[in-house]
Design an enzyme around this catalytic site. Structure first.
Site, short mmCIF file in Angstrom:
data_model
loop_
_atom_site.label_atom_id
_atom_site.label_comp_id
_atom_site.label_asym_id
_atom_site.label_seq_id
_atom_site.Cartn_x
_atom_site.Cartn_y
_atom_site.Cartn_z
N ASP A 99 0.86 -1.18 0.00
CA ASP A 99 0.00 0.00 0.00
C ASP A 99 0.90 1.23 0.00
O ASP A 99 1.74 1.40 0.88
CB ASP A 99 -0.87 -0.01 1.26
CG ASP A 99 -2.20 0.67 1.04
OD1 ASP A 99 -2.22 1.69 0.33
OD2 ASP A 99 -3.22 0.18 1.56
N ASP A 201 -2.87 4.80 -2.75
CA ASP A 201 -3.86 5.41 -1.88
C ASP A 201 -4.18 6.83 -2.34
O ASP A 201 -3.27 7.62 -2.64
CB ASP A 201 -3.32 5.46 -0.45
CG ASP A 201 -4.27 6.12 0.52
OD1 ASP A 201 -5.30 5.50 0.85
OD2 ASP A 201 -4.00 7.26 0.94
N GLU A 257 -6.62 3.65 -5.70
CA GLU A 257 -7.81 4.22 -5.07
C GLU A 257 -8.01 5.59 -5.70
O GLU A 257 -7.17 6.47 -5.53
CB GLU A 257 -7.62 4.34 -3.56
CG GLU A 257 -8.81 4.95 -2.86
CD GLU A 257 -8.53 5.33 -1.42
OE1 GLU A 257 -9.37 5.05 -0.55
OE2 GLU A 257 -7.46 5.93 -1.15
N HIS A 330 -10.49 -1.92 4.42
CA HIS A 330 -10.18 -1.34 5.73
C HIS A 330 -10.90 -0.03 5.98
O HIS A 330 -10.90 0.47 7.11
CB HIS A 330 -8.67 -1.12 5.84
CG HIS A 330 -8.16 -0.14 4.83
ND1 HIS A 330 -8.13 -0.43 3.48
CD2 HIS A 330 -7.68 1.12 4.95
CE1 HIS A 330 -7.65 0.61 2.81
NE2 HIS A 330 -7.37 1.56 3.68
N ASP A 331 -11.50 0.58 4.95
CA ASP A 331 -12.20 1.85 5.10
C ASP A 331 -13.71 1.68 5.10
O ASP A 331 -14.44 2.68 5.08
CB ASP A 331 -11.81 2.79 3.96
CG ASP A 331 -10.44 3.42 4.14
OD1 ASP A 331 -9.98 3.50 5.29
OD2 ASP A 331 -9.83 3.82 3.13
#
Length: 563
Positions: A99, A201, A257, A330-331
């Protein structure tokens, strides 16, 4: 069109290391915990691990505030541990993607420490600094994604710095070529270690608008969304194409993302002529949010809306590229509650959702615990929550007149901590996650929903995911076949087909909690058609009725060529 790649036939498993497995007994998951569970992941059938940030970080935002890109956070282990994880995964034919946060660093990163020393420091322009207005206030009224002003005043130098997210996450200045070159050098450092690629990200925030005027506020706090001058700004694609050329110029896998990118814009971002291999879209997971992403003002999310968003994306993917398929990360809250209701649980609904998204066109992502049917958690007060976004949303809701009880219920429904509670390995102390009190409380239902129970029950959610993975890998039509949405206006059923040449598979899904009639459009006929998989087929001995679907039932058929 996009040429065929190795990762198109893969299934990716996302690990949030802080909550996966603790081996050094400090209540925090670690890299050695991931190594310990590699055989479990191999049994599930995954091919790639997406590892959430393990870089050095003060952990203001659980590792997305990086203070050293080229070292490992002590909580997670050492660089030797990371090297061993890469090697041990490779032995099991599992690749690792990391990530990567390129929009901002921690305010404790050496770059920012230098930048804030003085206005004439060599690294001053590595971040985004602006003078205050004549009255001393912030340069404009942008609201950060985590609440409050997106500008933080620095007493020492008399200027404000921009932070789209937390004030401890100052945004890098991507218009400075020195910044970009430093990031490219760091990327090559990790690729030389043998990782297979990156998840990027918040990548669509990296280019900022030069416009710093006031904007109409949308709330009683007098602020306006930061997105207006920081998301998908002109010049973004130029930066991204340079990133691809200078850093991603080898056979690696990249998935970004990219909030704000619409389905019609996908050709600019993915495919052979785009920047990334795949792009995370948010339309289906944010369908219940208002335009500013506020959790405490939930919108209705009928099935027709979800079908519309997914189908529009799949139609574009049919033509130009590939898509990451996901319903958790995770969000996000846990999918079973997110899509089917806060009070829904059990293996049947969990398998329905697995069938729905795993058989679309694209590469499936499974988030840790999703393969067990893990659910949301209702902590008794906001003090139990760790997530900075949840705390910010709660405070903002209370400031706008919601009661503490009402505000807490919205956090139950949408908090990022729903997906961050520790992994359930068994029904023992702390769910087998740690011998120490975990950093975040365990979901109380761990005694029934855990790995141990799933492995021993042949009808479990875990084993259903295994079957779906094998079904995908053994059917070319499920990999490269086109998607077609049938009966788009049906309020209860979602029925779609995947077609490739003379092959066709139909996926039939009942998203309601009641039995509903099934009337397929002509000439489709499933009588005497082989059932490839179904979430009720191994659960009970009731005969399957062709024209009725039970609550949350999923069926998948191989259609005859004449159909």
């Amino acid at each position: 069109m996009q040429s065929k790649k190795w990762w198109q036939n893969s299934v990716i498993y996302q690990i949030y290391p802080k909550s996966f497995k603790d081996t050094n007994h400090d209540g925090i998951g670690d890299i050695n915990g991931v190594i310990e569970k590699l055989d479990y992941l191999k049994e599930l059938g995954i091919d790639v691990i997406w590892l959430n940030p393990v870089f050095c970080s003060p952990m203001d935002d659980n590792g997305y505030d990086i203070s050293d890109y080229m070292d490992i956070a002590p909580e997670y282990g050492t660089m030797n541990d990371m090297d061993r994880l890469i090697a041990e995964a490779k032995k099991r034919e599992i690749s690792i993607i990391m990530d990567l946060v390129l929009n901002h660093t921690s305010d404790e990163h050496p770059w920012f420490i230098e930048s804030r020393k003085s206005k004439d420091n060599k690294k001053r322009d590595w971040y985004i600094w602006r003078d205050p207005k004549t009255d001393g206030s912030a340069p404009n009224n942008w609201r950060s994604k985590f609440g409050g002003s997106a500008w933080e005043y620095d007493e020492r130098s008399g200027q404000y710095y921009l932070h789209v997210f937390s004030k401890k996450q100052p945004d890098l200045n991507w218009d400075n070529p020195e910044v970009r070159e430093a990031l490219y050098e760091m990327i090559h450092f990790w690729l030389k270690k043998g990782i297979a690629g990156f998840r990027l990200d918040a990548i669509t925030f990296i280019k900022k608008s030069d416009m710093m005027d006031d904007f109409p506020s949308d709330s009683s706090d007098g602020l306006s969304p930061v997105d207006i001058g920081t998301l998908n700004q002109p010049g973004l694609l130029e930066h991204l194409h340079e990133l691809k050329k200078k850093a991603f110029n080898q056979d690696i896998f990249t998935v970004a993302e990219a909030p704000g990118v619409l389905a019609r814009d996908l050709p600019d971002y993915v495919g052979d002529n785009g920047v990334f291999d795949m792009l995370f879209e948010f339309g289906h997971v944010d369908i219940d949010l208002d335009k500013d992403g506020k959790w405490y003002k939930p919108l209705d999310r009928p099935l027709s809306g979800l079908k519309k968003v997914i189908s529009e994306s799949q139609e574009v993917i049919n033509q130009i590229g590939w898509s990451p398929l996901y319903i958790e990360n995770h969000d996000l809250p846990r999918s079973i509650n997110h899509f089917l209701g806060q009070h829904v649980d059990g293996p049947i609904p969990a398998k329905l959702l697995a069938t729905f998204y795993m058989l679309l066109k694209g590469t499936p992502f499974i988030y840790q615990g999703q393969e067990l049917g893990m659910t949301n958690v209702n902590f008794p007060s906001i003090e139990y929550y760790n997530d900075i976004a949840s705390i910010g949303q709660y405070k903002q809701a209370v400031e706008e007149g919601y009661s503490e009880e009402e505000a807490l219920k919205t956090i139950w429904r949408r908090s990022r901590d729903n997906g961050r509670t520790p992994m359930h390995w068994d029904n023992g102390n702390n769910a087998g996650f740690s011998e120490h009190e975990p950093w975040l409380s365990i979901n109380p239902n761990y005694q029934t929903i855990n790995v141990q129970n799933n492995l021993t029950d042949s009808n479990s959610v875990f084993h259903y995911y295994r079957q779906l993975i094998q079904l995908r890998k053994n059917n070319e039509v499920l990999l490269h076949g086109s998607y077609d949405n049938l009966m788009p206006d049906d309020k209860d059923l979602w029925t779609y087909t995947r077609s490739l040449g003379n092959e066709k598979i139909i996926v039939i899904l009942n998203f309601s909690d009641k039995t509903v009639p099934l009337h397929l459009p002509s000439p489709i006929n499933i009588n005497e058609t082989p059932l490839l998989i179904g979430n009720y087929s191994a659960e009970n001995n009731e005969p399957m009725e062709t024209n009725l679907l039970r609550p949350f039932e999923a069926r998948v058929f191989q259609l005859k060529s004449e159909n």
